[in-house]
Design an enzyme around this catalytic site. Structure first.
Site, PDB file in Angstrom:
ATOM      1  N   GLU A 280       0.831  -1.203   0.000  1.00 37.17           N
ATOM      2  CA  GLU A 280       0.000   0.000   0.000  1.00 37.17           C
ATOM      3  C   GLU A 280       0.869   1.257   0.000  1.00 37.17           C
ATOM      4  OE1 GLU A 280      -4.158  -1.542   2.088  1.00 37.17           O
ATOM      5  OE2 GLU A 280      -2.882  -0.137   3.166  1.00 37.17           O
TER       6      GLU A 280
ATOM      7  N   VAL B 119      17.672  -9.085   3.431  1.00 35.92           N
ATOM      8  CA  VAL B 119      18.405  -7.884   3.840  1.00 35.92           C
ATOM      9  C   VAL B 119      19.436  -8.276   4.893  1.00 35.92           C
ATOM     10  CG1 VAL B 119      18.231  -5.613   4.908  1.00 35.92           C
ATOM     11  CG2 VAL B 119      16.431  -6.405   3.356  1.00 35.92           C
TER      12      VAL B 119
ATOM     13  N   HIS C 105     -26.565  -2.540 -14.807  1.00 36.07           N
ATOM     14  CA  HIS C 105     -25.695  -2.180 -15.937  1.00 36.07           C
ATOM     15  C   HIS C 105     -25.731  -0.669 -16.128  1.00 36.07           C
ATOM     16  CE1 HIS C 105     -23.673  -2.360 -19.801  1.00 36.07           C
ATOM     17  NE2 HIS C 105     -24.604  -1.540 -20.278  1.00 36.07           N
TER      18      HIS C 105
END
Length: 407
Positions: A156, A206, A394
Site C-alpha cells: 500500500e 536484507v 448495468h
C-alpha cells in the site's frame, strides 16, 4: 474496588465495538484506553493510509489525514459516551484474574491489538528506519523510499509514495508479494506496479539496513500480538509470538475472560476484531449468532486495489479440492473502460461437486466491493448457477463477477 458487568481493555475497533454492543444490551461497561480511542486502525493504520491512497499529492494527504482522523476519533468518543459505558483513560493492568485496576467484573474482554514486528537485522538503529507510524509522521516527501516487506502495509505504501513522486524500492524475502492473495493475481498486480516505476527485489534477504541506499527505510515486516506482562496475573494461556489462546467464542482458557482482535493472533483485520467483539458479547449474554468466521474477506488498497475471500488456487490444489476456476477481466467491462480503469482480473473458484462458491481473488478498481458481494454469497452457500440468476445493474463493475460466473 468498583464492580461492573464487563471490563474491556483497549478502545480500538474490537474494544469500542464490544463496549457499544454490550452497553446497548444493558450491560454496565468499563473500558480502559491509555492512548487515543480508535486504536491502530483509526489513528496510525487503515484510516490514515486510506487518506493517502485517495489524495493526489503528499501535501494534500497530510492535510486530509489531519482532518479525517480527529473527526472519526470524535465519533468513537461519542459512541463511548453511552450512559452504560465508563471510559477510563489510563493503562489497564490485571491485578488478579477478574480485577483490572480499581475495577472487578465477572467478564473481561482483552483487545490490546498488535504492534510492529521487526526482523532481526543489523542497522535497526539507523535514524532512517521507520515503521508505518513513523512514515505517516513524515512532514516532507522522501526522494528515495526503500520498503522492507511486500505484504499489505508495504504494498500500500509503495503504491502511494510512488504516485506522490518518490523513488520506491521494495525488498521481499519471498518469491511473490501479498502471500494471502492468489499467486496469479499477486504477480499481475506486482507487474503493473513495476510499470508505474516501483522496483521490486524479490527472494532477497536484507543483511544490513545501513547498506541500503535510501532517504527513508520502512520496516513493513508484519505485526505481532500486543501481549502484556500483567496477563500472567489472570492465569490464561498466551504466547508472545502467537498471542492469547482462545476458543470459537474467543474465550481464553480462563472462564469469563475473552481476547478479541489482533491480540489473539487469528485474523489481524479491523473488521475481524469487530465481529469477534459481537461473538464474545453474545457468548456472555448466552445468545447464539450465525457469524461465519471461516469466511473473512480482506482488501489491499494499492492502486488498483486487490481483494480476496476464501482460499487461493494453490491452497485448493494442496487441499485436494475438486474445483473450477472462472476468470473475468476489467478490460471487457463497459463501466471499467468508461472510468479509464481497464487494468484488472478476477478469479472465481467453485466446487466441482455441488457448484458452491469457494472463493474469489481479484485486483482492479473497486475489487474490494466485488469481493464483498462474493463474501455475502458465500455466507449463504450460494452456487455459481444461483449467482448467474442474480440481476446486476448495468453498467457497473459488479458485472465483472457476473461475467466470471457465466464463463
Amino acid at each position: 474496588m468498583t464492580t461492573t458487568d464487563l471490563i474491556i481493555i483497549g478502545a480500538g475497533p474490537g474494544g469500542y465495538r464490544a463496549a457499544e454492543y454490550a452497553a446497548k444490551k444493558g450491560l454496565k461497561v468499563v473500558i480502559f484506553e491509555a492512548e487515543n480511542v480508535g486504536g491502530t486502525c483509526l489513528n496510525v493504520g487503515c484510516i490514515p493510509t486510506k487518506t493517502y491512497v485517495h489524495s493526489a499529492t503528499f501535501e494534500e494527504a497530510r492535510e486530509r489525514m489531519a482532518q479525517v482522523v480527529p473527526q472519526l476519533r470524535s465519533g468513537v468518543e461519542t459512541l463511548l459516551s453511552h450512559p452504560n459505558i465508563t471510559l477510563v483513560r489510563e493503562k489497564a493492568a490485571f491485578v488478579d484474574v477478574y480485577t483490572v485496576g480499581d475495577y472487578t467484573a465477572p467478564h473481561i474482554i482483552i483487545a490490546t491489538g498488535s504492534e510492529t514486528k521487526l526482523i532481526p537485522v543489523a542497522g535497526l538503529d539507523d535514524p532512517r528506519v521507520v515503521d508505518s507510524t513513523g512514515l505517516l509522521q513524515l512532514e516532507t516527501l522522501p526522494k528515495r523510499l526503500c520498503i522492507i516487506g511486500a505484504g499489505v502495509i508495504g504494498m500500500e505504501f509503495a503504491s502511494v509514495f510512488r504516485r506522490f513522486g518518490a523513488e520506491v524500492t521494495v525488498i521481499e524475502y519471498l518469491k511473490e508479494c501479498l502471500p494471502a492473495l492468489d499467486g496469479d493475481i499477486a504477480k499481475r498486480l506486482r507487474k503493473y506496479l513495476e510499470k508505474q516505476g516501483i522496483a521490486f527485489k524479490m527472494k532477497t534477504a536484507v543483511q544490513n539496513l545501513a547498506d541500503i541506499d535510501a532517504d527513508i527505510i520502512l520496516m513493513a515486516t508484519g505485526r505481532k500480538p500486543r501481549v502484556l506482562a500483567d496477563f500472567a496475573n489472570a492465569g490464561f494461556e498466551f504466547d508472545e509470538r502467537k498471542g492469547i489462546t482462545t476458543d470459537e467464542h474467543f474465550e481464553t482458557t480462563v472462564k469469563g475472560i475473552y481476547a478479541i482482535g489482533d491480540v489473539n493472533g487469528r485474523q489481524m483485520l479491523a473488521h475481524a476484531a469487530e465481529m469477534q467483539a459481537v461473538r464474545a458479547v453474545n457468548h456472555i449474554l448466552g445468545v447464539a449468532d450465525g457469524i461465519r468466521f471461516d469466511i473473512m474477506p480482506a482488501a489491499i488498497f494499492t492502486v488498483p486495489e486487490a481483494a480476496c475471500v476464501g482460499p487461493t488456487e494453490d491452497q485448493l490444489k494442496e487441499q485436494g479440492t475438486a474445483y473450477t476456476c472462472k476468470k473475468a477481466f476489467w478490460r471487457a467491462n463497459g463501466k471499467a473502460l468508461a472510468m479509464n480503469e481497464s487494468e484488472g482480473m478476477l478469479k472465481l473458484f467453485a466446487s466441482q461437486t455441488d457448484g458452491r462458491i469457494l472463493g474469489c481473488h481479484a485486483y482492479g478498481a473497486h475489487a474490494s466491493d466485488i469481493v464483498q458481494e462474493v463474501s455475502a454469497l458465500m455466507c449463504r452457500d450460494t452456487t455459481v448457477e444461483q449467482l448467474r440468476d442474480i440481476v446486476h445493474i448495468h453498467p457497473t463493475l459488479s458485472e465483472i463477477l457476473l461475467s466470471a460466473a457465466e464463463a
